[in-house]
Write a protein that holds these residues in place. Structure first.
Motif, PDB file in Angstrom:
ATOM      1  N   GLN A 144       6.307 -14.103  -2.393  1.00  0.00           N
ATOM      2  CA  GLN A 144       7.419 -13.195  -2.623  1.00  0.00           C
ATOM      3  C   GLN A 144       8.615 -13.708  -1.832  1.00  0.00           C
ATOM      4  O   GLN A 144       8.523 -13.893  -0.612  1.00  0.00           O
ATOM      5  CB  GLN A 144       7.062 -11.776  -2.169  1.00  0.00           C
ATOM      6  CG  GLN A 144       8.189 -10.778  -2.310  1.00  0.00           C
ATOM      7  CD  GLN A 144       8.546 -10.495  -3.752  1.00  0.00           C
ATOM      8  OE1 GLN A 144       7.670 -10.336  -4.594  1.00  0.00           O
ATOM      9  NE2 GLN A 144       9.842 -10.424  -4.050  1.00  0.00           N
ATOM     10  N   THR A 198      -5.707 -15.535  -7.547  1.00  0.00           N
ATOM     11  CA  THR A 198      -4.283 -15.857  -7.631  1.00  0.00           C
ATOM     12  C   THR A 198      -3.617 -15.563  -6.296  1.00  0.00           C
ATOM     13  O   THR A 198      -3.979 -14.583  -5.629  1.00  0.00           O
ATOM     14  CB  THR A 198      -3.617 -15.027  -8.742  1.00  0.00           C
ATOM     15  OG1 THR A 198      -4.235 -15.350  -9.993  1.00  0.00           O
ATOM     16  CG2 THR A 198      -2.125 -15.306  -8.831  1.00  0.00           C
ATOM     17  N   SER A 208      -2.354 -12.811  -1.457  1.00  0.00           N
ATOM     18  CA  SER A 208      -3.333 -13.241  -2.451  1.00  0.00           C
ATOM     19  C   SER A 208      -4.038 -12.044  -3.057  1.00  0.00           C
ATOM     20  O   SER A 208      -4.116 -10.974  -2.446  1.00  0.00           O
ATOM     21  CB  SER A 208      -4.348 -14.198  -1.828  1.00  0.00           C
ATOM     22  OG  SER A 208      -5.099 -13.544  -0.832  1.00  0.00           O
ATOM     23  N   GLU A 232       1.297 -22.631 -11.714  1.00  0.00           N
ATOM     24  CA  GLU A 232       2.335 -21.794 -11.129  1.00  0.00           C
ATOM     25  C   GLU A 232       3.195 -21.149 -12.197  1.00  0.00           C
ATOM     26  O   GLU A 232       3.336 -21.681 -13.309  1.00  0.00           O
ATOM     27  CB  GLU A 232       3.242 -22.664 -10.252  1.00  0.00           C
ATOM     28  CG  GLU A 232       2.527 -23.329  -9.126  1.00  0.00           C
ATOM     29  CD  GLU A 232       3.250 -24.564  -8.679  1.00  0.00           C
ATOM     30  OE1 GLU A 232       2.681 -25.311  -7.869  1.00  0.00           O
ATOM     31  OE2 GLU A 232       4.379 -24.784  -9.136  1.00  0.00           O
ATOM     32  N   GLY A 244       6.835 -18.164 -12.390  1.00  0.00           N
ATOM     33  CA  GLY A 244       7.731 -17.255 -11.695  1.00  0.00           C
ATOM     34  C   GLY A 244       9.031 -17.851 -11.199  1.00  0.00           C
ATOM     35  O   GLY A 244       9.872 -17.130 -10.652  1.00  0.00           O
ATOM     36  N   SER A 297       3.832 -17.109  -8.614  1.00  0.00           N
ATOM     37  CA  SER A 297       2.393 -16.904  -8.722  1.00  0.00           C
ATOM     38  C   SER A 297       1.690 -18.245  -8.863  1.00  0.00           C
ATOM     39  O   SER A 297       2.241 -19.176  -9.472  1.00  0.00           O
ATOM     40  CB  SER A 297       2.050 -16.035  -9.937  1.00  0.00           C
ATOM     41  OG  SER A 297       2.640 -14.767  -9.839  1.00  0.00           O
ATOM     42  N   CYS A 298       0.495 -18.328  -8.327  1.00  0.00           N
ATOM     43  CA  CYS A 298      -0.322 -19.531  -8.443  1.00  0.00           C
ATOM     44  C   CYS A 298      -1.725 -19.100  -8.849  1.00  0.00           C
ATOM     45  O   CYS A 298      -2.460 -18.540  -8.034  1.00  0.00           O
ATOM     46  CB  CYS A 298      -0.340 -20.292  -7.133  1.00  0.00           C
ATOM     47  SG  CYS A 298      -1.267 -21.842  -7.184  1.00  0.00           S
ATOM     48  N   ALA A 299      -2.058 -19.311 -10.114  1.00  0.00           N
ATOM     49  CA  ALA A 299      -3.361 -18.934 -10.630  1.00  0.00           C
ATOM     50  C   ALA A 299      -4.321 -20.107 -10.516  1.00  0.00           C
ATOM     51  O   ALA A 299      -4.036 -21.206 -11.002  1.00  0.00           O
ATOM     52  CB  ALA A 299      -3.243 -18.492 -12.089  1.00  0.00           C
ATOM     53  N   ARG A 328       9.290 -13.775  -7.374  1.00  0.00           N
ATOM     54  CA  ARG A 328       7.904 -13.871  -6.940  1.00  0.00           C
ATOM     55  C   ARG A 328       7.230 -14.999  -7.700  1.00  0.00           C
ATOM     56  O   ARG A 328       7.180 -14.973  -8.939  1.00  0.00           O
ATOM     57  CB  ARG A 328       7.138 -12.569  -7.171  1.00  0.00           C
ATOM     58  CG  ARG A 328       5.739 -12.611  -6.544  1.00  0.00           C
ATOM     59  CD  ARG A 328       4.979 -11.324  -6.681  1.00  0.00           C
ATOM     60  NE  ARG A 328       4.375 -11.154  -7.978  1.00  0.00           N
ATOM     61  CZ  ARG A 328       3.315 -10.387  -8.229  1.00  0.00           C
ATOM     62  NH1 ARG A 328       2.746  -9.722  -7.239  1.00  0.00           N
ATOM     63  NH2 ARG A 328       2.850 -10.265  -9.459  1.00  0.00           N
ATOM     64  N   TYR A 345       0.395 -15.621  -4.176  1.00  0.00           N
ATOM     65  CA  TYR A 345       1.789 -15.365  -4.498  1.00  0.00           C
ATOM     66  C   TYR A 345       2.708 -15.778  -3.356  1.00  0.00           C
ATOM     67  O   TYR A 345       2.288 -15.868  -2.197  1.00  0.00           O
ATOM     68  CB  TYR A 345       2.000 -13.864  -4.765  1.00  0.00           C
ATOM     69  CG  TYR A 345       1.062 -13.287  -5.787  1.00  0.00           C
ATOM     70  CD1 TYR A 345      -0.134 -12.689  -5.401  1.00  0.00           C
ATOM     71  CD2 TYR A 345       1.360 -13.346  -7.147  1.00  0.00           C
ATOM     72  CE1 TYR A 345      -1.013 -12.167  -6.337  1.00  0.00           C
ATOM     73  CE2 TYR A 345       0.494 -12.823  -8.088  1.00  0.00           C
ATOM     74  CZ  TYR A 345      -0.692 -12.229  -7.682  1.00  0.00           C
ATOM     75  OH  TYR A 345      -1.550 -11.718  -8.621  1.00  0.00           O
TER      76      TYR A 345
END
Length: 121
Positions: A80, A76, A70, A6, A8, A21-23, A19, A78
């Motif tokens: 928001q 990835t 996504s 993760e 952000g 993010s999860c990669a 926002r 997200y």
């Protein structure tokens, strides 16, 4: 096995936006259930937003302010977060699962490390 990272999180004033993010790596997650959870000190981990089999769930207190999305090309997804409130302060976690799940922590098998979100008043 899926690994999630993760990014952000941070400190923001009330009314602001972030926002998350999860990669994902190790496996494509485009057909997985995707989830964002949060945990405040002394409280249980709660589902904030989840996507599974074409359906999206939002915790009532964030509906209209948070959006889960996504990008399959980037593997990835997200979260928001708009119009943030001090009550949104927590550690936020992303999670995925291959099964049919509800938006509850016990249903998800793979987790990110968590990212702190702090909203000041």
């Amino acid at each position: 096995e899926v690994q999630l990272v993760e990014s952000g999180g941070g400190l923001v004033q009330a009314g602001g936006s972030l926002r998350l993010s999860c990669a994902a790596s190790g496996s494509k997650v485009d057909d997985y259930a995707l989830g964002w959870f949060r945990q405040a000190p002394g409280q249980e981990r709660e589902g904030v937003a989840c996507f599974n089999l074409g359906s999206t769930y939002y915790k009532l207190s964030v509906e209209g302010r948070f959006t889960i999305s996504s990008d399959n090309a980037k593997n990835t997804f997200y979260l928001q977060m708009n119009s943030l409130k001090p009550d949104d302060t927590a550690v936020y976690y992303c999670a995925v699962d291959q099964g049919l799940v509800l938006c509850q922590a016990t249903d998800f098998s793979s987790w990110g490390q968590g990212t702190q979100v702090t909203v000041s008043s």
